[in-house]
Every structure is written in C-alpha cells, then in structure tokens.
Motif scaffolding. Sequence first.
Motif, mmCIF file in Angstrom:
data_model
loop_
_atom_site.group_PDB
_atom_site.id
_atom_site.type_symbol
_atom_site.label_atom_id
_atom_site.label_comp_id
_atom_site.label_asym_id
_atom_site.label_seq_id
_atom_site.Cartn_x
_atom_site.Cartn_y
_atom_site.Cartn_z
ATOM 1 N N SER A 1 2.219 1.158 7.386
ATOM 2 C CA SER A 1 0.640 1.719 7.150
ATOM 3 C C SER A 1 0.826 2.045 4.953
ATOM 4 N N LYS B 1 -4.186 -3.097 4.420
ATOM 5 C CA LYS B 1 -4.514 -3.807 5.607
ATOM 6 C C LYS B 1 -5.878 -3.235 5.113
ATOM 7 N N THR B 2 -5.814 -2.721 5.227
ATOM 8 C CA THR B 2 -7.715 -2.187 5.544
ATOM 9 C C THR B 2 -8.471 -2.580 4.319
HETATM 10 N N1 LIG Z 1 -10.619 3.932 -2.112
HETATM 11 C C1 LIG Z 1 -10.401 4.297 -2.076
HETATM 12 N N2 LIG Z 1 -9.408 5.068 -3.258
HETATM 13 C C2 LIG Z 1 -8.305 4.952 -3.801
HETATM 14 N N3 LIG Z 1 -7.021 4.382 -3.156
HETATM 15 C C3 LIG Z 1 -7.708 4.027 -1.750
HETATM 16 C C4 LIG Z 1 -8.295 3.908 -1.230
HETATM 17 N N4 LIG Z 1 -8.471 2.805 -0.633
HETATM 18 C C5 LIG Z 1 -7.627 3.087 -0.052
HETATM 19 N N5 LIG Z 1 -6.886 3.486 -1.437
HETATM 20 C C6 LIG Z 1 -4.991 3.039 -1.600
HETATM 21 O O1 LIG Z 1 -4.847 1.451 -1.091
HETATM 22 C C7 LIG Z 1 -3.584 2.250 -0.223
HETATM 23 C C8 LIG Z 1 -3.881 0.987 0.639
HETATM 24 O O2 LIG Z 1 -4.220 1.399 2.051
HETATM 25 P P1 LIG Z 1 -5.439 0.622 3.212
HETATM 26 O O3 LIG Z 1 -5.704 1.999 3.681
HETATM 27 O O4 LIG Z 1 -5.307 -0.471 2.923
HETATM 28 O O5 LIG Z 1 -3.700 0.429 3.410
HETATM 29 P P2 LIG Z 1 -3.402 0.307 5.263
HETATM 30 O O6 LIG Z 1 -1.998 -0.753 5.268
HETATM 31 O O7 LIG Z 1 -4.515 0.419 6.030
HETATM 32 O O8 LIG Z 1 -3.085 1.972 6.096
HETATM 33 P P3 LIG Z 1 -2.726 2.032 7.821
HETATM 34 O O9 LIG Z 1 -1.897 1.747 8.520
HETATM 35 O O10 LIG Z 1 -2.226 3.413 7.693
HETATM 36 O O11 LIG Z 1 -4.017 2.129 7.845
HETATM 37 C C9 LIG Z 1 -3.200 3.212 -0.099
HETATM 38 O O12 LIG Z 1 -1.784 3.637 -0.985
HETATM 39 C C10 LIG Z 1 -4.607 4.032 -0.187
HETATM 40 O O13 LIG Z 1 -4.100 5.394 -1.051
#
Ligand SMILES: Nc1ncnc2c1ncn2[C@@H]1O[C@H](COP(=O)(O)OP(=O)(O)OP(=O)(O)O)[C@@H](O)[C@H]1O
Length: 257
Positions: free
Chosen positions: A36, A40-41
């Motif tokens: 997390s 990824k997202t």
């Molecule tokens: N729109 C945004 N503005 C600012 N920071 C963001 C934004 N979207 C994501 N982040 C930051 O980017 C980082 C990566 O987030 P992301 O959602 O890509 O993680 P992830 O690997 O998909 O996690 P998860 O498995 O929990 O969904 C995090 O620190 C998040 O706070």
Amino acid sequence: MIEVTNLEKSFGDAHILKGISTTFEKGKTNLIIGQSGSGKTVFLKCLLGLFDYEKGKIAYEGQVFAELSEAEKRDLRAKIGMVFQGGALFDSMTIEENVMFPLQMFTKQSKSEMQDRANFVLNRVELKDANKKKPSEASGGMQKRVAIARAIVNNPKYLFCDEPNSGLDPKTAIVIDNLIKEITEEYNITTVINTHDMNSVMEIGEKIVFLKDGLKAWEGSKDTIFQTDNEVVTDFVYSSNLFKKVRRMYIEENENS
Ligand SMILES: Nc1ncnc2c1ncn2[C@@H]1O[C@H](COP(=O)(O)OP(=O)(O)OP(=O)(O)O)[C@@H](O)[C@H]1O
C-alpha cells in the motif's frame, strides 16, 4: 504492447514515481504489485492518461501518448476498458444499461445495436439473465462481472483493472481473475491489473511488476516470484504464514528430489 520508459510523477514536493521502465505485452495478464502506498494506483492512472507526468514516456503500439493530438488521445481512450476498484456501477440504471454506457459515449450505434452488443458481452461473462436487474440486486461477484462486461463492450485493446477481486471470497476472486485472463487471451488485449492479492499472482501473474516506494524493485512472473532472493519481494510474498509454509514445502520438495 505498452512501453513505459523512465516514468516520473510528483505531486508538489512528493516524488511518487521515480523512473519506472517496463513493458506490458498483448494477450497477457500483467500485474502491478507492491505494498500500500508504493505507487500502483498513480502508475495505473498515468497509463490511463488520467495523470500528467513530468518525465518519461508511455507508448501504446509505438504511439507516444503525450505526443498525440486531442482527437488521437480520444481515439486511444476509446480503446481502453477500465474495471474500477469498487465496480463504479450506476445504481439508477439496469445492468444492461450500465454495460451500454461506454457505447453511448464512444459510438453512434442505434439503441438496438447497443443492446445486442451489451447482451453479447453479458452472455460472455455468464450474466445474460440478469440484464434487467439493478446492480444493487446483484452479488459482489456478479457486480464484478458487470464491470468486466462494461469494460470490454467497446472491444478494447487495453484493459486496466484496479483491484478487480477486492471484497470477494477467495473462490469467487479466482473465478473473476480467470475470467479476466480468458478474455485477455480470447480478444488479445493488453491487460494491466493492480493487486496485492497473492492468489491472483499465483493464478494469473504472467508478468509481474513489483513496485516499492515508486521504483520498480523487481519484475518476473508467477513462475519466478517464488524463486527470487530479492528481499523486497520475499518480504512481501512471505508476510503471510500460508506462503511461508508453501515456500518451506517447495524448498523441501526440491531438496528431496
Ligand atoms: N492525487 C494525489 N495527490 C497527492 N498525492 C497523491 C495523489 N494520489 C496518490 N498520492 C500519493 O501517492 C502515493 C502512492 O499512492 P497510490 O495510491 O498510488 O498507492 P498504492 O500503491 O496504489 O496503494 P494501495 O494499495 O493502498 O491502493 C501515496 O503517498 C499517496 O498519498
């Protein structure tokens, strides 16, 4: 094929993607995994063209997204199907109307053509009899099938799925994973799936890109992930006792053979 080269993305001072390069092949289920917050997202949203990025490039069959005209970007977007994490279905519409929605946005088909196509893909995901129901009347697994049907109704070349089996029991999750894999092969789609589900990794991880703190820490497949000594990967994979046990059994089996 999608080719990503040295992709960097920040939000203000927060450097989220720190230079990712990889390729996602056609007809394969490509997985992005990682803890997390690993990015990824954000990565998936860059691939979808929803986020701009400062550095690097993303090319779809050699077409660099950032260099396309607005009309070309729209054409490319019409070739992308998306399965959102929560399904993102419209509860005021029937299942059939939900599936017709992308056709209304991107095509000029008549209502009966759209209905025929929607029912064709609903049949493909084994949901034809539920077409007049509302999503709220369907189970979680059925809702995921509707989301998949809607994502493929436009005959996409690219399919992006954000945690497609979240909230499902393990058995239904595997059915949904395999449905995505079958569709990917059947229609020769380039499919990219965000997940942290190790069952998905084992079932459908033909290509796996492992992200850690915005960097690609490892890439491989379901056949190589259990053999790697990369500590970042082993920490993630063997955080579950079940997989620790599977690894011990694997090592013992190899020692005895
Ligand atoms: N729109 C945004 N503005 C600012 N920071 C963001 C934004 N979207 C994501 N982040 C930051 O980017 C980082 C990566 O987030 P992301 O959602 O890509 O993680 P992830 O690997 O998909 O996690 P998860 O498995 O929990 O969904 C995090 O620190 C998040 O706070």
